[in-house]
Design a protein around this motif. Sequence first.
Motif, short mmCIF file in Angstrom:
data_model
loop_
_atom_site.label_atom_id
_atom_site.label_comp_id
_atom_site.label_asym_id
_atom_site.label_seq_id
_atom_site.Cartn_x
_atom_site.Cartn_y
_atom_site.Cartn_z
N CYS A 366 79.16 54.42 38.53
CA CYS A 366 77.58 54.85 38.23
C CYS A 366 77.73 55.14 36.85
O CYS A 366 76.60 54.90 35.87
CB CYS A 366 77.67 56.18 38.99
SG CYS A 366 77.90 56.19 40.70
N CYS A 369 75.93 52.68 33.79
CA CYS A 369 74.63 53.03 33.36
C CYS A 369 74.42 54.57 33.18
O CYS A 369 73.79 54.65 31.96
CB CYS A 369 73.60 52.43 34.27
SG CYS A 369 74.10 50.88 34.82
N HIS A 454 69.46 51.80 45.14
CA HIS A 454 69.98 50.92 43.91
C HIS A 454 70.30 49.67 44.38
O HIS A 454 70.98 49.24 45.64
CB HIS A 454 71.15 51.35 43.50
CG HIS A 454 71.02 52.84 42.51
ND1 HIS A 454 70.27 53.71 42.83
CD2 HIS A 454 71.33 53.01 41.13
CE1 HIS A 454 70.43 54.68 41.79
NE2 HIS A 454 71.06 54.14 40.75
C1 HEC Z 1 72.92 49.09 36.89
C2 HEC Z 1 72.88 50.37 36.28
C3 HEC Z 1 72.90 51.65 37.40
C4 HEC Z 1 74.26 51.99 37.91
C5 HEC Z 1 75.40 51.19 38.05
C6 HEC Z 1 73.89 53.16 38.78
N1 HEC Z 1 72.44 53.67 38.42
FE1 HEC Z 1 71.59 55.21 39.12
N2 HEC Z 1 69.67 54.52 38.36
C7 HEC Z 1 69.63 53.27 37.64
C8 HEC Z 1 68.05 53.19 37.34
C9 HEC Z 1 67.80 52.06 36.51
C10 HEC Z 1 67.40 54.39 38.04
C11 HEC Z 1 66.13 54.31 38.15
C12 HEC Z 1 65.59 53.43 39.34
C13 HEC Z 1 64.09 53.52 39.62
O1 HEC Z 1 63.61 54.87 39.53
O2 HEC Z 1 63.49 52.89 40.25
C14 HEC Z 1 68.53 54.95 38.55
C15 HEC Z 1 68.23 56.22 39.44
C16 HEC Z 1 69.30 57.13 39.88
C17 HEC Z 1 68.96 58.36 40.52
C18 HEC Z 1 67.64 58.95 40.52
C19 HEC Z 1 67.27 59.61 39.12
C20 HEC Z 1 65.76 60.24 38.95
O3 HEC Z 1 65.60 60.79 38.00
O4 HEC Z 1 65.06 60.27 39.73
C21 HEC Z 1 70.16 58.82 40.85
C22 HEC Z 1 70.26 60.18 41.29
C23 HEC Z 1 71.23 57.92 40.49
N3 HEC Z 1 70.56 56.80 39.82
C24 HEC Z 1 72.46 58.11 40.64
C25 HEC Z 1 73.43 57.13 40.77
C26 HEC Z 1 74.65 56.92 41.31
C27 HEC Z 1 75.21 58.15 42.18
C28 HEC Z 1 75.33 55.88 41.15
C29 HEC Z 1 76.61 55.28 41.43
C30 HEC Z 1 76.75 55.11 42.79
C31 HEC Z 1 74.39 55.04 40.06
N4 HEC Z 1 73.16 55.80 39.87
C32 HEC Z 1 74.55 53.78 39.56
C33 HEC Z 1 70.65 52.76 36.84
C34 HEC Z 1 71.96 52.52 37.50
#
Ligand code: HEC
Length: 483
Positions: A366, A369, A454
């Motif tokens: 996670c 990013c 995701h």
């Molecule tokens: C490739 C990059 C990437 C990775 C790896 C990633 N994320 Fe994200 N994450 C994002 C992006 C971009 C968004 C926004 C997506 C959307 O709103 O459509 C997001 C949104 C989120 C949100 C919601 C945030 C909000 O403000 O509403 C959470 C919670 C989150 N991620 C947790 C995680 C967790 C836990 C992991 C690992 C399992 C993870 N992310 C892995 C890019 C990533």
Amino acid sequence: MRYAVKRGEGSSRFTLYAFCDQSMKRLLLIWCTLTLGVILVTACRANRYVAGMERLGGSSTIFDTSFNAFEHPMAGLPREKELLFHVGNSFFEQNWVTAPASTTARDGVGPLLNSRSCAGCHLKDGRGRPPQAGETGTGLLLRLSIPGETVTGAPLPEPTYGGQLQDGAIEGVEVEGQFVIDYVERPGTFADGTPYSLREPTYRLTDLAYGELHPDVMVSPRVANQVIGLGLLAAIPEATLLALADEHDADGDGISGRPNMVYNRVTGENEIGRFGWKANQPTLLQQSADAFLGDMGITTDLLLAQDCTAVQHNCIAAPTGGDPEIERDDLEKVALYIETLAVPAQRMPQDKTVLRGMGEFLAAGCGSCHTPELTTGDHTLAPLANQTIRPFTDLLLHDMGAGLADGRPDFLATGSEWRTPPLWGIGLFETVNGHTFYLHDGRARNLTEAILWHGGEATAARDAFLNLPQAARDALIAFLESL
Ligand code: HEC
Ligand code: HEC
């Protein structure tokens, strides 16, 4: 990187072992023990409390876990700036009135609008959510455009309704329209057999007052972000963000973040975009000016013309509240206000489950990013300067797959790219805003659903989460809730 953990190394080394003589065996044994030791130490360090790590916003962090947690000025803000902060706060919170009015400093809302105040969408400086059937004013708006771009590279506004659907208007002007969200449940299961369901939204525009939409219209739903810690994000040096970028995935980890480049109206240059769900705003001043005009119908010296299209005659003829309707001086106070809103500290940073969850978060990738730690650059305001912060974002665009795609480009961002949102404060939305809706359109009903949506570059991280046993998943969620 202090938090890096590597798993699964060392297993194939034992096959070699069988072919070696005694002395080689001994050497290999020592080597294996050392390697294992290093892996174990790294893994333990990742789950270890480091003094001060709860100060997500560096020295400016405040300690409040109540429903007012997002409303404080940064710790250490000089007195004279704090006074301006409070003036900015009043412009942010209070309802603007229709022109002409006796309160000339706050008139000129509309003709078309989504809300009469910034706080109408950024309630308690927190997160908006999608409306229930028949509800309005919850902080979700629809951006509209058609294929192509303006001279500055911005999305081309829909010709009849403009760049966003305004579901409000002053008296005598027709409201543009409304929208309805339909959800379809998409069931799935974790590797351990536990079932889940994700709700997929579609948007129907209704009551359109000015005729048909362009046949190629693209619609992008977006909820209002929490507005804490934005000055710290603005203070991250460009070079840091460029160094985090890996546009062509040179390191082969499947993750290829890249900055959005967007037009800055003050400098006339293209700059790294940092704000908004697609990082389509370069500065807090410009973000504020665009919000005043687009969301509230209030002109600034940066955007002097109302957002009326050629067919919206009553909009064009409506009285104005001055030219501009908010002076540059006051606009700057609003920008200072959102620049200096503090980030609350992490809760229970030493809790075993929270620490385990942090380890799972990093092991799942996670943090590739949601960058755990960054340092701000020089700044005239001490609480913003050279701070070690834990925003859990790289501010870069990532392809998140078809499931989350809005299909609407925004400067360099494609229809499936989104900016990594900061995760600080995410565990307080429930306390501050009374809901747990996440992602750009609030489709996720809890943190687990947010992760399961995701895709794209985050597919491996999501799959790692899908494969975790229940206790590890719970720990990861407990970690997010502590932020
Ligand atoms: C490739 C990059 C990437 C990775 C790896 C990633 N994320 Fe994200 N994450 C994002 C992006 C971009 C968004 C926004 C997506 C959307 O709103 O459509 C997001 C949104 C989120 C949100 C919601 C945030 C909000 O403000 O509403 C959470 C919670 C989150 N991620 C947790 C995680 C967790 C836990 C992991 C690992 C399992 C993870 N992310 C892995 C890019 C990533
Ligand atoms: C109609 C609801 C609405 C109103 C009113 C509104 N906003 Fe927003 N705000 C949003 C939405 C939606 C976004 C995300 C926009 C995007 O991604 O394009 C946003 C984004 C922002 C951001 C970027 C936050 C981030 O994390 O990147 C800032 C700053 C902001 N708004 C400030 C303001 C200010 C200042 C005002 C008042 C002048 C205001 N907003 C009025 C809905 C609103």
